[in-house]
Design a protein around this motif. Structure first.
Motif, short mmCIF file in Angstrom:
data_model
loop_
_atom_site.label_atom_id
_atom_site.label_comp_id
_atom_site.label_asym_id
_atom_site.label_seq_id
_atom_site.Cartn_x
_atom_site.Cartn_y
_atom_site.Cartn_z
N SER A 71 35.38 39.02 41.74
CA SER A 71 36.42 39.29 40.74
C SER A 71 35.96 38.99 39.33
O SER A 71 36.36 39.67 38.38
CB SER A 71 37.68 38.49 41.07
N ASN A 77 33.96 43.03 36.63
CA ASN A 77 34.94 42.92 37.70
C ASN A 77 34.49 43.82 38.85
O ASN A 77 34.61 45.04 38.78
CB ASN A 77 36.31 43.35 37.16
N HIS A 82 43.07 45.49 37.50
CA HIS A 82 43.19 44.75 36.25
C HIS A 82 42.31 43.49 36.28
O HIS A 82 42.11 42.88 37.33
CB HIS A 82 44.63 44.34 36.00
N SER A 83 41.82 43.12 35.11
CA SER A 83 40.99 41.93 34.96
C SER A 83 41.81 40.80 34.35
O SER A 83 42.59 41.03 33.41
CB SER A 83 39.78 42.23 34.06
N TYR A 84 41.62 39.60 34.86
CA TYR A 84 42.31 38.44 34.29
C TYR A 84 41.49 37.91 33.12
O TYR A 84 40.34 37.50 33.27
CB TYR A 84 42.49 37.35 35.34
N TYR A 91 46.61 39.48 32.90
CA TYR A 91 45.90 40.63 33.47
C TYR A 91 46.02 41.83 32.54
O TYR A 91 47.11 42.16 32.06
CB TYR A 91 46.47 40.98 34.85
N PRO A 172 39.73 34.20 38.95
CA PRO A 172 40.83 33.98 38.01
C PRO A 172 41.12 32.51 37.75
O PRO A 172 41.49 32.13 36.64
CB PRO A 172 42.01 34.69 38.69
#
Length: 314
Positions: A71, A77, A82-84, A91, A172
């Protein structure tokens, strides 16, 4: 129990037993780059044909059965979606962060009446096309036991840093989100297994459902089991996720592994290799992990899980 292997070249390998397709290993990438295109196992079924994997659920389209993920990897990613970006931003849709895992070929593939063993070469490719890591992946289907109602899938990874700088693995949680340490080999279950029972090797009976996920989230242990009841049919299934001994040996493992598990709001388990802290892989170095997933008909208890795992050697 005899297995049968069908290979559609360039697309997938399917293993069946007793007329049931137990799994398909799909190595032709799905079309959407934002979902982090990479090989995955789906469908995944018990010997009686109960589906125990989910594919592109409406809450997380990038969840695909059983797949290797990362992740948070040096700002990229390899999980998908969506990326944190931290507590302040949460996100976000950041397409330029989403990488992929390219299937380069099979180094070996051997099938007998009792076992399928394959070795696959892959390259982890950043969004800009740079080749960041080389992977040798191993999958073995074995221990198909009609009397016990179970079979086993072993999954191994050896990952080598191809960059001239360290690869930094995180999650995350390492980016600031509490108890969201997902990364590594991840299973997503079908929606009807939501709210299933979660337990590990300790305790007389073990908590289930939401209590189980809260008790085991972020913990360490040799195995974790997830059991749930299906819709439509009066049947339950159990999946057991187990570490090879060296995974939990601080002298041999690159980093400590912890469980990421949810029973609600979605059914999922991940062998997280960077739950609470990042780790760095220097240029040219490699790390390796081995995992086992036992797929069983019925609602197994702790004693039955422990007994079945004890009968399977590594």
């Amino acid at each position: 129990m005899t297995i049968k292997v069908d290979h559609i070249h360039g697309e997938r390998i399917t293993v069946s037993a007793g007329g049931v397709d137990l799994l398909s290993y799909v190595y032709r990438p799905d079309p959407e780059p934002y979902e982090s295109r990479k090989p995955y196992v789906h469908p995944l079924r018990t010997l009686s044909g109960r589906l125990v994997s989910g594919y592109r659920p409406n809450d997380h389209r990038w969840h695909k059965g059983l797949q290797m993920t990362a992740s948070h990897l040096s700002g990229q990613n390899f999980w998908g979606g969506h990326s944190y970006l931290g507590p302040d931003q949460g996100y976000r849709r950041v397409p330029e962060r989403v990488g992929s895992m390219r299937h380069d070929g099979f180094a070996g593939l051997t099938a007998t009446d009792e076992r399928l063993t394959l070795a696959e070469d892959l390259t982890w490719v950043a969004n800009d096309g740079a080749e960041w890591a080389g992977e040798r992946r191993g999958l073995t289907v074995h221990a198909v036991d009609e009397a016990a109602g179970s079979w086993a899938l072993d999954w191994s990874i050896r990952l080598t840093n191809l960059r001239d700088e360290p690869l930094r693995f995180g999650s995350p949680t390492t980016a600031g989100r509490e108890m969201a340490g997902y990364t590594g080999l991840q299973w997503r279950g079908p929606r009807d297994l939501t709210g299933g029972t979660v337990f590990g090797p300790d305790g007389p009976d073990g908590p289930d459902g939401a209590e189980g996920q809260e008790a085991l989230m972020g913990t360490q242990g040799p195995w974790l089991a997830f059991s749930g009841t299906h819709d439509d049919v009066d049947a339950a299934s159990t999946l057991v996720f187990a570490h090879a001994p060296e995974n939990l040996d601080p002298e041999r493992a690159v980093h400590g592994s912890h469980w990421f598990v949810r029973s609600t709001p979605i059914p999922t388990v991940a062998f997280s290799w960077a739950f609470f802290e990042e780790f760095a892989l220097p240029p040219g170095d490699a790390f390796a992990f081995r995992y086992r997933v036992l797929v069983a008909d019925g609602a197994w208890d702790r004693e039955r899980v422990a007994s079945a795992l004890a009968e399977l050697s590594w």
